[in-house]
Design a protein around this motif. Sequence first.
Motif, PDB file in Angstrom:
ATOM      1  N   SER A 349       0.929  -1.144  -0.013  1.00 41.50           N
ATOM      2  CA  SER A 349       0.251  -0.015  -0.034  1.00 41.50           C
ATOM      3  C   SER A 349       0.889   1.332  -0.033  1.00 41.50           C
ATOM      4  CB  SER A 349      -0.781   0.132   1.375  1.00 41.50           C
ATOM      5  OG  SER A 349      -1.870  -0.998   1.255  1.00 41.50           O
ATOM      6  N   LYS A 350       0.322   2.257  -0.781  1.00 45.55           N
ATOM      7  CA  LYS A 350       1.196   3.433  -0.834  1.00 45.55           C
ATOM      8  C   LYS A 350       0.285   4.685  -0.237  1.00 45.55           C
ATOM      9  CE  LYS A 350       3.857   2.075  -4.689  1.00 45.55           C
ATOM     10  NZ  LYS A 350       3.595   1.865  -6.372  1.00 45.55           N
ATOM     11  N   VAL A 351       1.238   5.617   0.142  1.00 41.92           N
ATOM     12  CA  VAL A 351       0.640   6.747   0.704  1.00 41.92           C
ATOM     13  C   VAL A 351       0.267   7.650  -0.231  1.00 41.92           C
ATOM     14  CG1 VAL A 351       0.998   8.968   2.213  1.00 41.92           C
ATOM     15  CG2 VAL A 351       1.912   6.780   2.925  1.00 41.92           C
ATOM     16  N   LEU A 352      -0.865   8.142  -0.373  1.00 46.65           N
ATOM     17  CA  LEU A 352      -1.434   8.872  -1.695  1.00 46.65           C
ATOM     18  C   LEU A 352      -1.166  10.057  -1.842  1.00 46.65           C
ATOM     19  CD1 LEU A 352      -4.874   7.383  -3.040  1.00 46.65           C
ATOM     20  CD2 LEU A 352      -2.858   7.570  -4.284  1.00 46.65           C
ATOM     21  N   ASP A 353       0.189  10.587  -1.772  1.00 39.73           N
ATOM     22  CA  ASP A 353       0.644  12.062  -2.000  1.00 39.73           C
ATOM     23  C   ASP A 353       0.943  11.912  -3.445  1.00 39.73           C
ATOM     24  OD1 ASP A 353       0.943  13.071   0.721  1.00 39.73           O
ATOM     25  OD2 ASP A 353       2.966  12.320   1.007  1.00 39.73           O
ATOM     26  N   THR A 354       0.484  12.951  -4.124  1.00 38.95           N
ATOM     27  CA  THR A 354       0.448  12.692  -5.617  1.00 38.95           C
ATOM     28  C   THR A 354       0.763  14.209  -6.098  1.00 38.95           C
ATOM     29  OG1 THR A 354      -2.010  13.483  -5.454  1.00 38.95           O
ATOM     30  CG2 THR A 354      -1.435  11.455  -6.260  1.00 38.95           C
ATOM     31  N   ASP A 355       1.493  14.320  -7.013  1.00 40.30           N
ATOM     32  CA  ASP A 355       2.216  15.474  -7.841  1.00 40.30           C
ATOM     33  C   ASP A 355       1.268  15.986  -8.660  1.00 40.30           C
ATOM     34  OD1 ASP A 355       2.027  14.057 -10.133  1.00 40.30           O
ATOM     35  OD2 ASP A 355       4.186  13.241 -10.116  1.00 40.30           O
ATOM     36  N   VAL A 356       1.501  17.023  -9.524  1.00 41.67           N
ATOM     37  CA  VAL A 356       0.879  17.692 -10.239  1.00 41.67           C
ATOM     38  C   VAL A 356       0.020  16.994 -11.457  1.00 41.67           C
ATOM     39  CG1 VAL A 356       1.870  20.173  -9.969  1.00 41.67           C
ATOM     40  CG2 VAL A 356       2.893  18.468 -11.312  1.00 41.67           C
ATOM     41  N   ASP A 357       0.835  15.870 -11.998  1.00 41.07           N
ATOM     42  CA  ASP A 357       0.315  14.989 -12.761  1.00 41.07           C
ATOM     43  C   ASP A 357      -0.716  13.995 -12.122  1.00 41.07           C
ATOM     44  OD1 ASP A 357       1.420  16.196 -14.742  1.00 41.07           O
ATOM     45  OD2 ASP A 357       3.428  15.115 -14.292  1.00 41.07           O
ATOM     46  N   GLY A 358      -0.917  13.919 -10.937  1.00 42.61           N
ATOM     47  CA  GLY A 358      -1.634  12.881 -10.127  1.00 42.61           C
ATOM     48  C   GLY A 358      -0.728  11.656  -9.944  1.00 42.61           C
ATOM     49  N   LYS A 359       0.498  11.562 -10.285  1.00 46.02           N
ATOM     50  CA  LYS A 359       1.041  10.483  -9.837  1.00 46.02           C
ATOM     51  C   LYS A 359       1.439  10.536  -8.255  1.00 46.02           C
ATOM     52  CE  LYS A 359       2.814   8.843 -14.290  1.00 46.02           C
ATOM     53  NZ  LYS A 359       2.878  10.259 -15.279  1.00 46.02           N
ATOM     54  N   ILE A 360       1.622   9.214  -8.076  1.00 46.91           N
ATOM     55  CA  ILE A 360       1.947   9.005  -6.631  1.00 46.91           C
ATOM     56  C   ILE A 360       3.312   9.315  -6.191  1.00 46.91           C
ATOM     57  CG2 ILE A 360       2.316   7.336  -4.798  1.00 46.91           C
ATOM     58  CD1 ILE A 360      -0.067   5.761  -5.784  1.00 46.91           C
ATOM     59  N   VAL A 361       3.715   9.935  -5.289  1.00 51.01           N
ATOM     60  CA  VAL A 361       5.249  10.379  -5.114  1.00 51.01           C
ATOM     61  C   VAL A 361       5.784   9.403  -4.236  1.00 51.01           C
ATOM     62  CG1 VAL A 361       6.642  12.409  -3.844  1.00 51.01           C
ATOM     63  CG2 VAL A 361       4.517  12.846  -5.079  1.00 51.01           C
ATOM     64  N   THR A 362       7.247   8.871  -4.785  1.00 53.78           N
ATOM     65  CA  THR A 362       7.620   7.883  -4.149  1.00 53.78           C
ATOM     66  C   THR A 362       8.968   8.341  -3.499  1.00 53.78           C
ATOM     67  OG1 THR A 362       8.856   7.443  -6.269  1.00 53.78           O
ATOM     68  CG2 THR A 362       6.803   5.971  -5.806  1.00 53.78           C
ATOM     69  N   GLU A 363       9.283   9.364  -3.354  1.00 54.74           N
ATOM     70  CA  GLU A 363      10.509  10.014  -2.977  1.00 54.74           C
ATOM     71  C   GLU A 363      10.502   9.842  -1.262  1.00 54.74           C
ATOM     72  OE1 GLU A 363      13.315  11.377  -4.232  1.00 54.74           O
ATOM     73  OE2 GLU A 363      13.866  11.454  -1.923  1.00 54.74           O
ATOM     74  N   LEU A 364      11.527   9.390  -0.768  1.00 52.79           N
ATOM     75  CA  LEU A 364      11.746   9.008   0.586  1.00 52.79           C
ATOM     76  C   LEU A 364      12.139  10.464   1.604  1.00 52.79           C
ATOM     77  CD1 LEU A 364      13.331   5.636   0.968  1.00 52.79           C
ATOM     78  CD2 LEU A 364      10.866   6.470   1.867  1.00 52.79           C
ATOM     79  N   ASP A 365      12.924  11.203   0.884  1.00 57.00           N
ATOM     80  CA  ASP A 365      13.313  12.387   1.553  1.00 57.00           C
ATOM     81  C   ASP A 365      12.478  13.376   1.919  1.00 57.00           C
ATOM     82  OD1 ASP A 365      15.783  14.280   2.488  1.00 57.00           O
ATOM     83  OD2 ASP A 365      14.315  15.627   1.000  1.00 57.00           O
ATOM     84  N   PRO A 366      11.832  13.617   3.110  1.00 63.98           N
ATOM     85  CA  PRO A 366      10.771  14.493   3.714  1.00 63.98           C
ATOM     86  C   PRO A 366      10.725  15.633   2.836  1.00 63.98           C
ATOM     87  CG  PRO A 366      12.133  14.013   5.515  1.00 63.98           C
ATOM     88  CD  PRO A 366      12.669  13.439   4.269  1.00 63.98           C
ATOM     89  N   VAL A 367      11.834  16.347   2.776  1.00 64.96           N
ATOM     90  CA  VAL A 367      11.647  17.646   2.001  1.00 64.96           C
ATOM     91  C   VAL A 367      11.356  17.617   0.664  1.00 64.96           C
ATOM     92  CG1 VAL A 367      13.145  20.117   1.758  1.00 64.96           C
ATOM     93  CG2 VAL A 367      13.593  18.366   3.799  1.00 64.96           C
ATOM     94  N   LEU A 368      12.157  16.822   0.097  1.00 66.94           N
ATOM     95  CA  LEU A 368      11.959  16.877  -1.689  1.00 66.94           C
ATOM     96  C   LEU A 368      10.459  16.244  -1.717  1.00 66.94           C
ATOM     97  CD1 LEU A 368      15.078  14.999  -2.978  1.00 66.94           C
ATOM     98  CD2 LEU A 368      14.249  17.174  -3.721  1.00 66.94           C
ATOM     99  N   ARG A 369      10.111  15.498  -0.708  1.00 70.89           N
ATOM    100  CA  ARG A 369       8.663  14.934  -1.042  1.00 70.89           C
ATOM    101  C   ARG A 369       7.759  15.924  -0.856  1.00 70.89           C
ATOM    102  NH1 ARG A 369       6.553   9.684  -0.698  1.00 70.89           N
ATOM    103  NH2 ARG A 369       4.440   9.791  -0.174  1.00 70.89           N
ATOM    104  N   ARG A 370       7.949  16.958   0.080  1.00 78.73           N
ATOM    105  CA  ARG A 370       6.903  17.903   0.244  1.00 78.73           C
ATOM    106  C   ARG A 370       7.001  18.903  -0.994  1.00 78.73           C
ATOM    107  NH1 ARG A 370       8.726  20.279   5.074  1.00 78.73           N
ATOM    108  NH2 ARG A 370       8.789  18.402   5.841  1.00 78.73           N
TER     109      ARG A 370
END
Lengths: 533, 350, 169
Positions: A349-370
């Motif tokens: 299961s993945k956390v549904l943080d999504t980018d501008v295109d609606g794709k799931i963000v897989t980045e681990l680094d919290p800053v980059l991720r935000r």
Amino acid sequence: MKLETKQFIIGFLGLVFLASLVLVQAMEVARKREEVGLTSAHVAVPAKSQNCVECHGKSTPGIIDHWKGSTHARKGVGCVECHLADKADADAFTHYGTVIATIVTPKDCGRCHEKETKEFDNSHHAKAGNILASLDNFLAETVEGSRVPFNPHSPTPGRPDITEVNGMASSFVGCQQCHGSKIALLGKDGSSIAVDDLKPGPNGQPTNLAILDQIMKSDDGRPRFHAGTWPNTGIGRLNLDGSKGSCSACHSRHDFSPRRARQPENCGKCHLGPDHPQKEIYEESKHGVAFRDLKEHMNLDAEDWVLGEDYSQAPTCATCHMSGHSKNGGVVTHDPGKRISWSNRPPVSKVLDTDVDGKIVTELDPVLRREMTAFSAEEKRTNMKQVCHHCHTQDYVNSFYKQYDDFIVLFNEKFAKPGESIMKALRKNELITKTQFDEEIEWTWFYLWHHEGRRARHGAAMMAPDYAHWHGMFEVAERFYQEMIPQAREITEYAAEEGKEEQAAAVNKLIDEILARPEHAWRNPPSTELKPE
Amino acid sequence: MVTAVRNWFSERLPISGVQIAELTNEPVPNHLKRWWFCLGGTPAYLFVVQIVTGILLAFYYQPAPSTAYESIRTITHDVSYGWYIRSIHKWAATLMIAAVILHQMRIYFTGAYRKPRELNWMVGMCLLLCTLTIGFTGYSLVFEQLSYWGATVAANICDTVPFAGVFFKRLLLAGDSYNSQTLPRFFILHAAVLPAVMIGLLVVHVGILRLQGITEFRFENEPDDKPQTFNFFPDHFYTELTIGLILMILLSVLATVLPVDLGPKADPLTTPEVIKPEWWFYVSFRWLKLFSGTFAVVSSGFIVFVMFVWPFIDGWIRKHTRYTEASVWIGIVGVFLLVGLTVWEAIVEH
Amino acid sequence: MNTEVSESETEVAEPIRRSFLFAVSAAVMAFGLTAGYGMFAWLIGVFLYPFRESAESWQFLSDLGSFGVGHSLTYQSPAGQKIVVTRLADAGTVDDFIALSSVCPHLGCQVHWESNNARFFCPCHNGAFDKVGKPLSGPPKDSDQTLPQYALQIKNDLLFIEVPTTSLT
């Protein structure tokens, strides 16, 4: 009897008669009030569609009757308004003097329902057609069927015409009826002409004009559809005009009833069964039980159907995932993903943080991720919680989410991630082939995450304990311990015998490490403790 | 002022109150103070109710196979108080037939048909037949399954009548079977021809009654010095008003408690499992089922004929035999037969 | 017979003069009868009164996006009336639009749009109207008759018109 007495009696009877008529009047008033909701509103056929209605009222009365009960009919939206096409459209044809097309796409609906179409287009629903490249599709097209036609095994008595087997049948009838087909016109040479060949521009009209001559047409000039791709109302249908999806997947033709789209049965066409029994889970949950009981108080015919204003007896699928409610100003969304915080679709299961295109963000680094996240899972969860709060307190909802999160993490960490790593190791070490589903363990793993694992996770998400446990985690555990681990061991054992000792040892080491972890250690108790007497 | 108005009218309508009183004030025999002697007035009152409600329903009814059922559906569901007016019409029909039969029984058992009233009995018989026919045609107008198949069965029964049967069937149905011309025929019969005939017959019926005076009865427990008559107006008129109001209340209550519904639409291709006419035809229906076609029809016709000329048969029996009370016993047998056959038909499925 | 009648007459007449009770009971009877049958008559009146409102409804006309300023479209109502709808401005409100009947108010002939003269013209008696339906010449000008207008409304960026409709059933 004295005349006076008679007169009194007559006067009295006259008043009794009056009373009986007052009763009649009361019944009439009650009847009229009751019939307000039952009788269909006054329906007029728009002048442009009068010919259609007259003819199709006889040839296909079901379509017309359905339409007559629709809001469209009440507001003067007839046949032509939706089916109208331009001569330049790939599938346009002239039908008794009017240029129309058979398939009405979201682009057509969007002429009036612009906001809804946009939201839908951004949703995961609209991308359901992308399954055409997925693992599930490999199952239907290759494992269950065949990508190329093949010869019959033996003749079928009474059907000499069966000379070739369409191996795509399972995909067409199974996968694509929910996920959506890639609508195709039939070419003169028997090929199929779909959206990729037509290369439609922004207005939906094909830019590859050369191919238009290739389209096979019937005697009345009507383009023929590839029978595998139409009829189809799959939610991620890839249409000839470049649009994605089909509004009638949920808003069934030809009454487009909001009432029906609000009810769980509507979603149940696809969201059910062994791999994602959302419908059954909902039915088991208190939510579904309350709905079944209180359905007639749910005000399902309300114009806006705002939770907390029009009804609050029970939630349906639409209530939580789409409908407007009193805490968001009654705004409906046609993107169910706006309120979902976990994606329980993949093996892990993945956390549904999504980018501008609606794709799931897989980045681990919290800053980059935000930085990358455009629409966070937390916001989505807040959106959902607003719905919950119509009936549940904050503490209650937060604790529910705690239970839910814990469950998902348990599945992820104890079975999904280990299972996934074992499968990766087996493939990396070439102990299994790249081809899917040719080894038993691939089926085992597929059952584990795709069927049982999803059942468990969806059961937890929507409060169905039996699905979370017996149909879910119990079977996941059994599949993992009783099938997956033994099968992996067997593969390594066989590989070692075949001379791949090194690779086998690598995989075994991984399995040992996994099983040595405390959550799996119960299987290897210290021999002194639990030895039978 | 009042005098001026009265003069204005009396100049144009040269009739005085005294004259009206003279016209209406027939002395009424005392026995009419007992309600069961007023059964003749009841169907007359109901007949008026039928005319009023019938005219109202005709405002919306459309007598064609394609529209009849739909228009009745509209009356029942859409028109304000349509269900009420329709239920009144239906229940008044039922009560009217019941009242006619009771009235006839009363006349029969009190021997009120005897000389010199034979002719009025025969007029009454005509009214009975008209009432039954108007009931039948009315039921057919609804054009639901049972009314359609009832009419079809009736036409088939017509067929079995020797000699004239086919001719009458063709006349009734406007063809060999139920067709698009049939319903308008039923409608005109129901809404124009039969009511007109019945009004004519009623005028004759009441006219003869007035000319002959009502049969007078004396009851044994009445003192001889009691006046033998009372006034029609206002005394008996009040009684009739009371009966009228009781009927209206009864009709309203029946219409609200047991409103008339609408069965499935007539479908010439699907015969219902059970075909039954309205209850007042149960007798003849059971009779027809008991005996084979032609005999049953001819015997029914014979019975009607005997009923028609009964005053003369009765007169002959009383004159030439010693069984002067024969009519009572025959009447009792007849009533038992009537009730028995009706109940039989009512309780059996087929 | 005659004596009987006169006798009965006096019998009828006497109590009316004599008894107060009779007056009361007569009044009660009259009231009861009037109330009962009066109510019945009222029900009959309601029964006969048309049970449907006059059939008019808001019908979909066009989406705003595809209806530019200066354009006009001919709309036929479900009941058959021909209506010309024109967009005169770009404010995005319902006042941008005008829906005019194409039936001449003079004697009911069909008017048609003459784009070169920018007017509606009625061929029957040479009546003419401008683009908002005001009379320019001919009999309509003499009696100051404008082309009838239909109500319009905008809902969710869609244009609706209120027109008479014929029922399906």
